[in-house]
Design a protein around this motif. Structure first.
Motif, PDB file in Angstrom:
ATOM      1  N   ARG A 197       0.312   8.290   6.810  1.00 35.07           N
ATOM      2  CA  ARG A 197      -0.994   9.046   6.339  1.00 35.07           C
ATOM      3  C   ARG A 197      -1.157  10.433   7.285  1.00 35.07           C
ATOM      4  NH1 ARG A 197      -5.806   4.524   5.286  1.00 35.07           N
ATOM      5  NH2 ARG A 197      -4.487   2.979   4.113  1.00 35.07           N
ATOM      6  N   CYS A 198      -0.188  10.762   7.661  1.00 31.13           N
ATOM      7  CA  CYS A 198      -0.384  12.174   8.316  1.00 31.13           C
ATOM      8  C   CYS A 198       0.439  12.888   7.748  1.00 31.13           C
ATOM      9  CB  CYS A 198      -0.084  12.143  10.009  1.00 31.13           C
ATOM     10  SG  CYS A 198      -1.560  11.478  10.948  1.00 31.13           S
ATOM     11  N   THR A 199       0.047  14.082   7.136  1.00 31.99           N
ATOM     12  CA  THR A 199       0.756  14.934   6.342  1.00 31.99           C
ATOM     13  C   THR A 199       0.536  16.434   6.687  1.00 31.99           C
ATOM     14  OG1 THR A 199       0.437  13.570   4.377  1.00 31.99           O
ATOM     15  CG2 THR A 199       1.335  15.905   3.688  1.00 31.99           C
TER      16      THR A 199
ATOM     17  N   GLU B 177      -4.894  10.998   5.999  1.00 30.67           N
ATOM     18  CA  GLU B 177      -5.427  10.812   4.784  1.00 30.67           C
ATOM     19  C   GLU B 177      -6.108   9.362   4.901  1.00 30.67           C
ATOM     20  OE1 GLU B 177      -2.129  10.287   1.920  1.00 30.67           O
ATOM     21  OE2 GLU B 177      -1.606  12.455   2.324  1.00 30.67           O
ATOM     22  N   TYR B 178      -7.033   8.946   4.531  1.00 33.37           N
ATOM     23  CA  TYR B 178      -7.897   7.651   4.681  1.00 33.37           C
ATOM     24  C   TYR B 178      -8.605   7.468   3.539  1.00 33.37           C
ATOM     25  CZ  TYR B 178     -11.894  10.543   5.262  1.00 33.37           C
ATOM     26  OH  TYR B 178     -13.185  11.460   5.254  1.00 33.37           O
ATOM     27  N   ASP B 179      -8.646   6.233   3.018  1.00 36.04           N
ATOM     28  CA  ASP B 179      -9.258   5.568   1.956  1.00 36.04           C
ATOM     29  C   ASP B 179     -10.878   5.109   1.982  1.00 36.04           C
ATOM     30  OD1 ASP B 179      -9.948   4.428  -0.679  1.00 36.04           O
ATOM     31  OD2 ASP B 179      -8.411   3.170  -0.546  1.00 36.04           O
TER      32      ASP B 179
END
Length: 271
Positions: free
Chosen positions: A161-163, A126-128
Motif C-alpha cells: 500500500r505504499c506507492t 493507501e488505506y481503505d
C-alpha cells in the motif's frame, strides 16, 4: 527506533504505542505530545529543530486537523529517516533539513538557505476507509500500523500500500524581508515556546556583532544580548535562539506579553 510526536496530550498516544508494540519490537521514543493543537506549522517547525539530532529512525508524526477527510497519508524518506504522517506538510521541513545535511555541501542553494531544495522522496499510504475503525483517530488506526510496517521493512517500496507519489503538500516557512544595508528586517512570528520566547523567521545573522547594542522592535528600543541573564530579571531583550533565528524574550518572563506579539504577527527590526 520509532519516535512519536503529536498534539494529542494524553491518553491517546498510549493507544498508538499499544498498536506499535503489538506489531514491532522497535524501541519507542516520545518527542512531544503537547504541540499546539491543530497547528501544523508549529509542529513542523519544532520537528525540524529536533528530529535531525536523532540517528536514522522512523518518525510517527500526527498533527492532523484534516483527519477523516480525503487528505492522504504519506511516508517521507530523507537521509535514512522515514516520516509517517498526514499529507499536510508537517514532516516536510524536517525531512528537507535532514536531506540537506546528507548531501554534499557544494549543492547548497545560493541564497544561503541550505535546506531550501534538498531532495527527499514521498510515498502515499493507501488505506481503505471501510477497514478503518475510526474516522477521528487515524493516529491509532492508520499511522501507527503503517509506522510499524515501514520501520520493519528494508525498503518503503516493500511495504504493501505504499506507492511513490509526486503529488504531496509542501510546507515552507515565510521568508522575511531583510535590508541589510538599510538596517531593517520585517519578519513574522513563527512560534512562541513554552517560556514565552518569541521565535521569528528573521535570520540571526542580521544581529552579527550586535551584542551589547540596541535595536528597535516595532519602534521601541530593546537591547541585543547573547544570553537571557545578561539583562535584569523581567527585562526585555533581543537574542538569537538555538534555532538560529531572532528571538524576542524576557529574562525569566514572557516575551510574547512584553513585546505584545503572537504567532503570525509582523515583527519589524531596525538597527
Amino acid at each position: 527506533m520509532i519516535t512519536l510526536a503529536s498534539d494529542f496530550g494524553t491518553p491517546y498516544p498510549a493507544a498508538m504505542k499499544g498498536v506499535l508494540l503489538s506489531r514491532t519490537d522497535a524501541r519507542l521514543v516520545d518527542v512531544a505530545h503537547d504541540f499546539p493543537r491543530q497547528d501544523v506549522r508549529a509542529a513542523a517547525f519544532w520537528l525540524r529543530e529536533t528530529l535531525p539530532y536523532f540517528p536514522p529512525a522512523t518518525h510517527l508524526v500526527v498533527v492532523d486537523p484534516g483527519v477523516g477527510t480525503d487528505r492522504a497519508a504519506v511516508v517521507v524518506e530523507a537521509g535514512g529517516h522515514r516520516f509517517v504522517a498526514p499529507d499536510n506538510g508537517v514532516a516536510v521541513p524536517a525531512a528537507r533539513r535532514i536531506a540537506s545535511a546528507d548531501r554534499p555541501t557544494d549543492t547548497a542553494s545560493r541564497d544561503g538557505d541550505t535546506d531550501a531544495d534538498a531532495p527527499f522522496s514521498v510515498s502515499e499510504i493507501e488505506y481503505d476507509d471501510a477497514e478503518t475503525a475510526s474516522t477521528t483517530f487515524h493516529g491509532r488506526d492508520v499511522f501507527a500500523p503503517a509506522a510499524a510496517d515501514v520501520h520493519d521493512a528494508d525498503r518503503v517500496g516493500d511495504v504493501a500500500r505504499c506507492t511513490p507519489t509526486d503529488d504531496w503538500v509542501d510546507l515552507r516557512f515565510p521568508e522575511p524581508a531583510v535590508d541589510r544595508d538599510g538596517g531593517v528586517a520585517v519578519g513574522e512570528v513563527l512560534v512562541v515556546d513554552g517560556f514565552g520566547n518569541v521565535v521569528t523567521n528573521v535570520p540571526g545573522d542580521v544581529l552579527a556583532d550586535a551584542d551589547g547594542s540596541t535595536v528597535a522592535v516595532g519602534g521601541e528600543p530593546a537591547p541585543v544580548r547573547d544570553a537571557y541573564a545578561a539583562v535584569g530579571v523581567g527585562a526585555r531583550l533581543v537574542t538569537v535562539g538555538s534555532h538560529g533565528n531572532v528571538e524576542l524574550a524576557v529574562n525569566q518572563g514572557r516575551g510574547d506579553d512584553a513585546f505584545g506579539v503572537g504567532v503570525g504577527d509582523e515583527v519589524r527590526l531596525a538597527w
